[in-house]
Design a protein around this motif. Structure first.
Motif, PDB file in Angstrom:
ATOM      1  N   SER A  78       0.836  -1.207   0.000  1.00 30.28           N
ATOM      2  CA  SER A  78       0.000   0.000   0.000  1.00 30.28           C
ATOM      3  C   SER A  78       0.868   1.252   0.000  1.00 30.28           C
ATOM      4  O   SER A  78       0.597   2.223  -0.716  1.00 30.28           O
ATOM      5  CB  SER A  78      -0.910   0.012   1.234  1.00 30.28           C
ATOM      6  N   THR A  79       1.941   1.222   0.799  1.00 34.24           N
ATOM      7  CA  THR A  79       2.856   2.364   0.868  1.00 34.24           C
ATOM      8  C   THR A  79       3.554   2.567  -0.469  1.00 34.24           C
ATOM      9  O   THR A  79       3.597   3.681  -1.001  1.00 34.24           O
ATOM     10  CB  THR A  79       3.914   2.141   1.964  1.00 34.24           C
ATOM     11  N   VAL A  80       4.089   1.480  -1.016  1.00 32.82           N
ATOM     12  CA  VAL A  80       4.834   1.581  -2.272  1.00 32.82           C
ATOM     13  C   VAL A  80       3.923   2.016  -3.418  1.00 32.82           C
ATOM     14  O   VAL A  80       4.281   2.901  -4.196  1.00 32.82           O
ATOM     15  CB  VAL A  80       5.532   0.238  -2.599  1.00 32.82           C
ATOM     16  N   THR A  81       2.738   1.415  -3.535  1.00 36.85           N
ATOM     17  CA  THR A  81       1.831   1.803  -4.621  1.00 36.85           C
ATOM     18  C   THR A  81       1.337   3.237  -4.438  1.00 36.85           C
ATOM     19  O   THR A  81       1.130   3.946  -5.422  1.00 36.85           O
ATOM     20  CB  THR A  81       0.621   0.848  -4.725  1.00 36.85           C
ATOM     21  N   SER A  82       1.196   3.681  -3.198  1.00 36.56           N
ATOM     22  CA  SER A  82       0.809   5.073  -2.958  1.00 36.56           C
ATOM     23  C   SER A  82       1.927   6.023  -3.381  1.00 36.56           C
ATOM     24  O   SER A  82       1.668   7.103  -3.937  1.00 36.56           O
ATOM     25  CB  SER A  82       0.474   5.294  -1.476  1.00 36.56           C
ATOM     26  N   MET A 100       6.534  -1.724 -11.633  1.00 36.69           N
ATOM     27  CA  MET A 100       6.758  -1.440 -10.204  1.00 36.69           C
ATOM     28  C   MET A 100       5.601  -1.951  -9.366  1.00 36.69           C
ATOM     29  O   MET A 100       5.802  -2.523  -8.283  1.00 36.69           O
ATOM     30  CB  MET A 100       6.912   0.065  -9.975  1.00 36.69           C
ATOM     31  N   VAL A 101       4.381  -1.719  -9.850  1.00 33.88           N
ATOM     32  CA  VAL A 101       3.181  -2.174  -9.141  1.00 33.88           C
ATOM     33  C   VAL A 101       3.183  -3.695  -9.031  1.00 33.88           C
ATOM     34  O   VAL A 101       2.857  -4.264  -7.978  1.00 33.88           O
ATOM     35  CB  VAL A 101       1.907  -1.670  -9.857  1.00 33.88           C
ATOM     36  N   MET A 102       3.572  -4.367 -10.112  1.00 39.43           N
ATOM     37  CA  MET A 102       3.651  -5.831 -10.083  1.00 39.43           C
ATOM     38  C   MET A 102       4.693  -6.304  -9.065  1.00 39.43           C
ATOM     39  O   MET A 102       4.465  -7.267  -8.328  1.00 39.43           O
ATOM     40  CB  MET A 102       4.015  -6.366 -11.478  1.00 39.43           C
ATOM     41  N   GLY A 103       5.828  -5.625  -9.022  1.00 34.32           N
ATOM     42  CA  GLY A 103       6.869  -5.962  -8.055  1.00 34.32           C
ATOM     43  C   GLY A 103       6.401  -5.761  -6.627  1.00 34.32           C
ATOM     44  O   GLY A 103       6.711  -6.561  -5.737  1.00 34.32           O
ATOM     45  N   ALA A 104       5.609  -4.709  -6.410  1.00 34.61           N
ATOM     46  CA  ALA A 104       5.070  -4.443  -5.069  1.00 34.61           C
ATOM     47  C   ALA A 104       4.167  -5.575  -4.615  1.00 34.61           C
ATOM     48  O   ALA A 104       4.138  -5.933  -3.437  1.00 34.61           O
ATOM     49  CB  ALA A 104       4.300  -3.122  -5.069  1.00 34.61           C
ATOM     50  N   ASN A 105       3.432  -6.177  -5.571  1.00 39.76           N
ATOM     51  CA  ASN A 105       2.563  -7.306  -5.241  1.00 39.76           C
ATOM     52  C   ASN A 105       3.352  -8.493  -4.703  1.00 39.76           C
ATOM     53  O   ASN A 105       2.898  -9.190  -3.802  1.00 39.76           O
ATOM     54  CB  ASN A 105       1.782  -7.744  -6.492  1.00 39.76           C
ATOM     55  N   ALA A 301      -4.231   2.625  -2.791  1.00 41.96           N
ATOM     56  CA  ALA A 301      -3.746   3.389  -3.940  1.00 41.96           C
ATOM     57  C   ALA A 301      -4.886   4.157  -4.606  1.00 41.96           C
ATOM     58  O   ALA A 301      -4.705   5.299  -5.053  1.00 41.96           O
ATOM     59  CB  ALA A 301      -3.085   2.454  -4.946  1.00 41.96           C
ATOM     60  N   LEU A 302      -6.087   3.535  -4.648  1.00 42.31           N
ATOM     61  CA  LEU A 302      -7.245   4.233  -5.222  1.00 42.31           C
ATOM     62  C   LEU A 302      -7.602   5.470  -4.405  1.00 42.31           C
ATOM     63  O   LEU A 302      -7.912   6.522  -4.956  1.00 42.31           O
ATOM     64  CB  LEU A 302      -8.445   3.279  -5.302  1.00 42.31           C
ATOM     65  N   LEU A 303      -7.556   5.332  -3.076  1.00 39.74           N
ATOM     66  CA  LEU A 303      -7.848   6.482  -2.211  1.00 39.74           C
ATOM     67  C   LEU A 303      -6.798   7.573  -2.402  1.00 39.74           C
ATOM     68  O   LEU A 303      -7.120   8.758  -2.456  1.00 39.74           O
ATOM     69  CB  LEU A 303      -7.897   6.057  -0.744  1.00 39.74           C
ATOM     70  N   ALA A 304      -5.541   7.162  -2.504  1.00 41.53           N
ATOM     71  CA  ALA A 304      -4.466   8.138  -2.721  1.00 41.53           C
ATOM     72  C   ALA A 304      -4.659   8.841  -4.064  1.00 41.53           C
ATOM     73  O   ALA A 304      -4.478  10.057  -4.170  1.00 41.53           O
ATOM     74  CB  ALA A 304      -3.110   7.432  -2.683  1.00 41.53           C
ATOM     75  N   ALA A 305      -5.057   8.080  -5.080  1.00 40.40           N
ATOM     76  CA  ALA A 305      -5.226   8.638  -6.419  1.00 40.40           C
ATOM     77  C   ALA A 305      -6.381   9.625  -6.497  1.00 40.40           C
ATOM     78  O   ALA A 305      -6.283  10.658  -7.161  1.00 40.40           O
ATOM     79  CB  ALA A 305      -5.450   7.511  -7.425  1.00 40.40           C
ATOM     80  N   PHE A 315      -3.746  10.270 -14.556  1.00 41.00           N
ATOM     81  CA  PHE A 315      -2.773   9.183 -14.701  1.00 41.00           C
ATOM     82  C   PHE A 315      -2.503   8.517 -13.351  1.00 41.00           C
ATOM     83  O   PHE A 315      -2.218   7.311 -13.288  1.00 41.00           O
ATOM     84  CB  PHE A 315      -1.469   9.709 -15.305  1.00 41.00           C
ATOM     85  N   ALA A 316      -2.598   9.300 -12.285  1.00 45.45           N
ATOM     86  CA  ALA A 316      -2.463   8.734 -10.937  1.00 45.45           C
ATOM     87  C   ALA A 316      -3.592   7.742 -10.674  1.00 45.45           C
ATOM     88  O   ALA A 316      -3.381   6.652 -10.117  1.00 45.45           O
ATOM     89  CB  ALA A 316      -2.479   9.844  -9.893  1.00 45.45           C
ATOM     90  N   LEU A 317      -4.802   8.121 -11.090  1.00 40.89           N
ATOM     91  CA  LEU A 317      -5.937   7.216 -10.940  1.00 40.89           C
ATOM     92  C   LEU A 317      -5.764   5.992 -11.846  1.00 40.89           C
ATOM     93  O   LEU A 317      -6.103   4.864 -11.463  1.00 40.89           O
ATOM     94  CB  LEU A 317      -7.241   7.946 -11.274  1.00 40.89           C
ATOM     95  N   GLN A 318      -5.185   6.219 -13.023  1.00 40.78           N
ATOM     96  CA  GLN A 318      -4.989   5.113 -13.964  1.00 40.78           C
ATOM     97  C   GLN A 318      -4.040   4.056 -13.399  1.00 40.78           C
ATOM     98  O   GLN A 318      -4.308   2.857 -13.513  1.00 40.78           O
ATOM     99  CB  GLN A 318      -4.441   5.632 -15.303  1.00 40.78           C
ATOM    100  N   ILE A 319      -2.946   4.467 -12.767  1.00 41.35           N
ATOM    101  CA  ILE A 319      -2.000   3.474 -12.227  1.00 41.35           C
ATOM    102  C   ILE A 319      -2.622   2.728 -11.044  1.00 41.35           C
ATOM    103  O   ILE A 319      -2.355   1.544 -10.833  1.00 41.35           O
ATOM    104  CB  ILE A 319      -0.644   4.118 -11.840  1.00 41.35           C
ATOM    105  N   ALA A 320      -3.490   3.396 -10.297  1.00 39.72           N
ATOM    106  CA  ALA A 320      -4.209   2.712  -9.211  1.00 39.72           C
ATOM    107  C   ALA A 320      -5.158   1.662  -9.789  1.00 39.72           C
ATOM    108  O   ALA A 320      -5.313   0.567  -9.234  1.00 39.72           O
ATOM    109  CB  ALA A 320      -4.975   3.720  -8.367  1.00 39.72           C
ATOM    110  N   LEU A 321      -5.778   1.981 -10.919  1.00 44.69           N
ATOM    111  CA  LEU A 321      -6.671   1.032 -11.589  1.00 44.69           C
ATOM    112  C   LEU A 321      -5.889  -0.110 -12.245  1.00 44.69           C
ATOM    113  O   LEU A 321      -6.407  -1.216 -12.395  1.00 44.69           O
ATOM    114  CB  LEU A 321      -7.532   1.756 -12.624  1.00 44.69           C
ATOM    115  N   VAL A 322      -4.632   0.158 -12.622  1.00 38.10           N
ATOM    116  CA  VAL A 322      -3.755  -0.909 -13.109  1.00 38.10           C
ATOM    117  C   VAL A 322      -3.568  -1.956 -12.011  1.00 38.10           C
ATOM    118  O   VAL A 322      -3.653  -3.162 -12.252  1.00 38.10           O
ATOM    119  CB  VAL A 322      -2.373  -0.342 -13.536  1.00 38.10           C
TER     120      VAL A 322
END
Length: 381
Positions: A78-82, A100-105, A301-305, A315-322
């Motif tokens: 959550s921290t990294v994706t934010s 990066m998001v995949m790596g965070a998972n 990440a969605l809340l942060a976006a 684009f911030a919202l888009q990466i959260a949706l990714v």
């Protein structure tokens, strides 16, 4: 012998049971607190370095490894994706951020693997606990092996997220930061501890908070295991099994909802480890719940976006949706195909067998998957 058997089956008094439930609630709170302390400690000691690290992620494999290492260190996807959401809002390209998001998972799975070490003194318990923790690792590794090549070749997640974000192009400020229900009960205590450790400086204060958090996890898990064995009998055990084991869809939904409420997949999956260790639930029972936790963690990440404004806000919202699309598609594909569904189960069973035979396997597994191999790949790429 009959008398002895009858006496062992005698129900504990309601007062004793109430006291044990109270103790259990406190230990769960202590575990939540400890996971928060570990995450905050790593953020305190290394968050700025993590942000600098992200700037070097030009190659997809490098981005994947950076997301993995950063999350393994901070112990919070959550921290990294934010942070990634913030970087995308500042102009980081979507195609750079997706690996990066995949790596965070993958990196986030280290927490419940560490939690399973609380059962290391009992071989049978440890085998079950370690398998229930590492099934998360194997699922996320398999998901990346499938979807990263698809992303590199076809831009699959980028296209899907672009389609999903289209209705929000005219959206305003939709901030929902106040939805975190765990933070208000853990922040005062963690804040007080951090205040006491501040005299050590950022680096050593953060390390001290991490060590204290890990020690607290061990204490909490040990006590939770004992309490579970005494409490999870009769109707209470049936209710718990009914909640998790009613079927895969119900398990996924339960994992998603619980993780949305606590906003931490590490916490949700870590709470399942002692249940499997104590033989209250089977690894196969918590498998769908773990997948739900993967989906539920996307809420942060969605809340942060939704709180981001400016020219790159969409684009911030888009990466959260990714992040959300990746976890939902991985769950549908891997759990939906019988052959793929069994791979994480078999992998977890195999590594837990090896871990029981040699404790060196545990250290080697943690170091190689989360630190050594990613670092070598990152250096080479």
């Amino acid at each position: 012998m009959i008398t002895q058997a009858a006496s062992t089956m005698e129900p504990i008094s309601s007062k004793t049971r109430a006291l044990r439930w109270t103790n259990l609630a406190f230990m769960i709170y202590l575990l939540l607190l400890a996971v928060t302390m570990v995450g905050d400690g790593f953020k305190w000691a290394a968050a700025e370095q993590a942000k600098v690290l992200f700037e070097f992620a030009s190659h997809p494999i490098a981005g994947l490894m950076i997301g993995l290492i950063a999350t393994a260190l901070i112990q919070s996807s959550s921290t990294v994706t934010s942070i990634i959401v913030g970087l995308v809002a500042g102009g980081l390209p979507i195609e750079t951020a997706i690996p990066m998001v995949m790596g965070a998972n993958i990196g986030t799975t280290v927490t419940n693997t560490i939690v399973s070490l609380g059962h290391i003194r009992n071989k049978e318990e440890f085998k079950r606990a370690f398998a229930s923790a590492t099934i998360h690792d194997f699922f996320n590794l398999l998901a990346v092996c499938i979807f990263l090549p698809l992303e590199i070749m076809f831009g699959l997640l980028e296209k899907i997220s672009h389609w999903l974000v289209s209705p929000f192009l005219a959206g305003g400020d939709m901030s929902m930061k106040g939805l975190n229900f765990v933070k208000p009960i853990t922040s005062p205590v963690v804040g007080a501890v951090k205040h006491q450790l501040a005299v050590l400086g950022d680096m050593f204060g953060g390390i001290a908070l991490v060590v204290l958090g890990i020690a607290t996890i061990f204490v909490a898990i040990t006590v939770i295991g004992k309490l579970m064995k005494s409490l999870m009998v009769g109707r209470a055990r049936d209710i718990l099994k009914h909640a998790i084991g009613r079927g895969p869809l119900h398990g996924i939904a339960s994992g998603t909802i619980v993780t949305v409420l606590v906003q931490s997949s590490s916490t949700t999956t870590s709470l399942m480890v002692p249940l499997v260790g104590a033989d209250v639930l089977k690894v196969r029972d918590v498998y769908p719940f773990t997948l739900g936790a993967n989906i539920g963690t996307c809420i942060t990440a969605l809340l942060a976006a939704t709180a981001v404004s400016g020219e790159f806000a969409v684009f911030a919202l888009q990466i959260a949706l990714v992040h959300l699309s990746f976890n939902v598609l991985a769950t549908i594909l891997i759990y939906g195909v019988p052959f793929l569904r069994e791979i994480p189960l078999k992998g977890a069973d195999y590594i837990s067998d090896m871990a029981v035979k040699s404790k060196a396997v545990v250290a080697g597994y943690l170091l190689s998957v989360f630190i050594v191999i990613p670092s070598v790949i990152l250096a080479l790429s």
